[in-house]
Design a protein around this motif. Structure first.
Motif, short mmCIF file in Angstrom:
data_model
loop_
_atom_site.label_atom_id
_atom_site.label_comp_id
_atom_site.label_asym_id
_atom_site.label_seq_id
_atom_site.Cartn_x
_atom_site.Cartn_y
_atom_site.Cartn_z
N ALA A 108 0.85 -1.19 0.00
CA ALA A 108 0.00 0.00 0.00
C ALA A 108 0.88 1.24 0.00
O ALA A 108 1.93 1.27 0.65
CB ALA A 108 -0.90 0.00 1.23
N VAL A 116 -5.69 -1.03 1.04
CA VAL A 116 -4.98 -1.97 0.17
C VAL A 116 -4.17 -2.93 1.04
O VAL A 116 -3.62 -2.51 2.06
CB VAL A 116 -4.03 -1.19 -0.78
CG1 VAL A 116 -3.17 -2.12 -1.58
CG2 VAL A 116 -4.82 -0.27 -1.69
N HIS A 128 -7.77 -5.02 -2.61
CA HIS A 128 -8.46 -4.03 -1.77
C HIS A 128 -8.86 -4.67 -0.44
O HIS A 128 -8.98 -5.89 -0.34
CB HIS A 128 -9.71 -3.52 -2.50
CG HIS A 128 -10.69 -4.62 -2.79
ND1 HIS A 128 -10.52 -5.48 -3.88
CD2 HIS A 128 -11.81 -5.04 -2.16
CE1 HIS A 128 -11.51 -6.35 -3.88
NE2 HIS A 128 -12.31 -6.11 -2.85
N TRP A 140 -6.97 3.58 -6.14
CA TRP A 140 -6.10 3.17 -5.04
C TRP A 140 -4.67 3.51 -5.40
O TRP A 140 -4.22 3.30 -6.52
CB TRP A 140 -6.21 1.65 -4.82
CG TRP A 140 -7.61 1.19 -4.56
CD1 TRP A 140 -8.20 1.01 -3.35
CD2 TRP A 140 -8.59 0.84 -5.54
NE1 TRP A 140 -9.49 0.58 -3.50
CE2 TRP A 140 -9.76 0.48 -4.85
CE3 TRP A 140 -8.62 0.82 -6.94
CZ2 TRP A 140 -10.93 0.09 -5.49
CZ3 TRP A 140 -9.78 0.43 -7.59
CH2 TRP A 140 -10.91 0.07 -6.87
#
Length: 183
Positions: A108, A116, A128, A140
């Motif tokens: 992430a 994430v 996700h 994202w």
């Protein structure tokens, strides 16, 4: 006329066929690669989000932004994943993704840790979270750390879905993208 036994037999056959044709359910808390145990694809990132429809949709566009033309060994790159199109956003879930890379690691991006995650702590996969399935912009931010020197071309696979938040699969759409980054 049909006998009672024949009517019951016909009913059971029709009921079994309906059960077999039921769609695989979606997973708003993220999804890993191999979903064959639940009737899904062998690799969601490569084969697609078939729990949101059997085929990819040209009504959905997968965008990966900030991709370098070539990578430098061990460097961290922040990329933006986004899905455009598909059904109107309802309340609740709006979309999701499954991603895999053959070299380097995924994580992430800063500020997106709750949206994430790596699937089963596998650093070559990303998906996700439950909270990430509700992002309003269906986007994202992720981080990719490039591999060692002399690794060569790196391949990314990503499937993204656009959902209507109805907590069902009807009306959901998805598409996928494969791309490469040379060294």
């Amino acid at each position: 006329m049909f006998s009672v036994n024949r009517k019951i037999s016909c009913f059971l056959v029709v009921f079994a066929l309906l059960l077999l044709s039921a769609p695989v359910s979606s997973l708003p808390g993220g999804i890993g690669l191999d979903q064959t145990a639940g009737g899904g694809p062998k690799n969601v990132a490569k084969d697609g989000c078939t729990c949101h429809g059997s085929d990819p949709s040209n009504s959905v566009t997968v965008i990966v932004d900030e991709v370098p033309f070539a990578y430098t060994s061990k460097e961290e790159y922040t990329l933006r994943l986004e899905v455009i199109g598909g059904p109107d956003k309802g309340s609740g879930n709006t979309g999701g993704f499954s991603m895999e890379v053959d070299h380097g690691t995924l994580s992430a991006a800063e500020g997106f840790e709750s949206l994430v995650m790596n699937w089963d702590d596998n650093l070559s996969t990303l998906t996700h979270t439950s909270e990430g399935a509700t992002v309003n912009d269906r986007a994202w931010w992720i981080k990719w750390t490039a591999p060692e020197e002399n690794t060569g071309k790196v391949t990314f696979w990503v499937s993204l879905n656009s959902v209507n938040g109805a907590d069902q699969n009807l009306g959901d759409m998805w598409n996928r993208l494969t791309f490469h980054i040379p060294e």
